[in-house]
Design a protein around this motif. Structure first.
Motif, PDB file in Angstrom:
ATOM      1  N   LYS A   1      57.530  75.706  50.952  1.00 50.63           N
ATOM      2  CA  LYS A   1      58.273  76.933  51.277  1.00 50.63           C
ATOM      3  C   LYS A   1      59.215  77.326  50.147  1.00 50.63           C
ATOM      4  O   LYS A   1      59.928  76.480  49.609  1.00 50.63           O
ATOM      5  CB  LYS A   1      59.098  76.720  52.549  1.00 50.63           C
TER       6      LYS A   1
ATOM      7  N   ILE B   1      51.491  77.810  55.469  1.00 50.34           N
ATOM      8  CA  ILE B   1      50.757  76.854  56.317  1.00 50.34           C
ATOM      9  C   ILE B   1      49.687  76.085  55.547  1.00 50.34           C
ATOM     10  O   ILE B   1      49.189  75.079  56.039  1.00 50.34           O
ATOM     11  CB  ILE B   1      50.125  77.533  57.557  1.00 50.34           C
TER      12      ILE B   1
ATOM     13  N   VAL C   1      54.108  84.145  50.973  1.00 52.12           N
ATOM     14  CA  VAL C   1      53.228  84.542  52.072  1.00 52.12           C
ATOM     15  C   VAL C   1      51.804  84.142  51.686  1.00 52.12           C
ATOM     16  O   VAL C   1      51.198  84.772  50.817  1.00 52.12           O
ATOM     17  CB  VAL C   1      53.311  86.068  52.338  1.00 52.12           C
TER      18      VAL C   1
ATOM     19  N   GLU D   1      61.604  81.816  56.493  1.00 50.74           N
ATOM     20  CA  GLU D   1      60.535  82.726  56.931  1.00 50.74           C
ATOM     21  C   GLU D   1      59.228  82.499  56.185  1.00 50.74           C
ATOM     22  O   GLU D   1      58.229  83.183  56.440  1.00 50.74           O
ATOM     23  CB  GLU D   1      60.970  84.183  56.746  1.00 50.74           C
TER      24      GLU D   1
ATOM     25  N   TYR E   1      55.696  81.779  54.930  1.00 52.18           N
ATOM     26  CA  TYR E   1      54.416  81.546  55.612  1.00 52.18           C
ATOM     27  C   TYR E   1      53.612  80.672  54.654  1.00 52.18           C
ATOM     28  O   TYR E   1      52.939  81.178  53.741  1.00 52.18           O
ATOM     29  CB  TYR E   1      53.719  82.880  55.894  1.00 52.18           C
TER      30      TYR E   1
END
Ligand SMILES: O=c1ccn([C@H]2C[C@H](O)[C@@H](CO)O2)c(=O)[nH]1
Ligand SMILES: [Zn+2]
Length: 141
Positions: free
Chosen positions: A36, A31, A54, A27, A29
């Protein structure tokens, strides 16, 4: 102190923590960094809270996976934690919590020797260490 053991050598509760950290990483985030991270935090009451990193286009607002899990758990009433699994992947090496996360974990660790597990997404091997080793002479009020 740390030791590296095979995933299958750990007990069921530990393996569950590892699997949840691997799943939580999905999950993430991430980018901007494409890096990750997933975590699974075991509370004193036996419940597992997961987290992922995140990121934000304003880079300094990005949140690490470990702190995501701590904030989720504390906001749901859990204030003490025994174990955390951190799952990341960097050229096949283990990923370890950053300095800020170590200090935040120290705030809510049930013991200064809280167990910290570094997990590879491949479920091959796990590095087991503790917070005292990662954050010696920790700051406390
Ligand atoms: O302890 C750490 C260190 C870094 N990251 C994340 C933050 C950022 O999104 C990415 C690259 O630094 O990894 C974590 O989730 N946990
Ligand atoms: Zn961090």
């Amino acid at each position: 102190m740390f030791e590296v053991k095979k995933f299958v050598e750990f007990d069921e509760q530990e393996k569950q923590l590892f699997r949840e950290s691997i799943q939580a990483r999905e999950e993430a985030y991430a980018i901007y960094s494409n890096f990750k991270v997933g975590t699974a935090l075991l509370s004193k009451s036996g419940k597992i809270y997961t987290g992922c990193n995140v990121e934000n286009s304003s880079f300094s607002l990005s949140t690490c996976a470990e702190r995501t899990a701590v904030v989720k758990a504390v906001s749901e009433g859990e204030k003490e934690f025994n174990k955390i699994a951190v799952c990341g992947l960097k050229e096949g090496q283990f990923v370890s919590p950053c300095g800020s996360c170590r200090q935040v974990l120290n705030e809510f660790a049930q013991s200064s020797h809280m167990e910290v597990y570094l997990v590879k997404p491949s479920q091959t091997e796990v590095l087991k260490t503790n917070l005292k080793y990662l954050l010696p002479l920790a700051f406390n009020l």
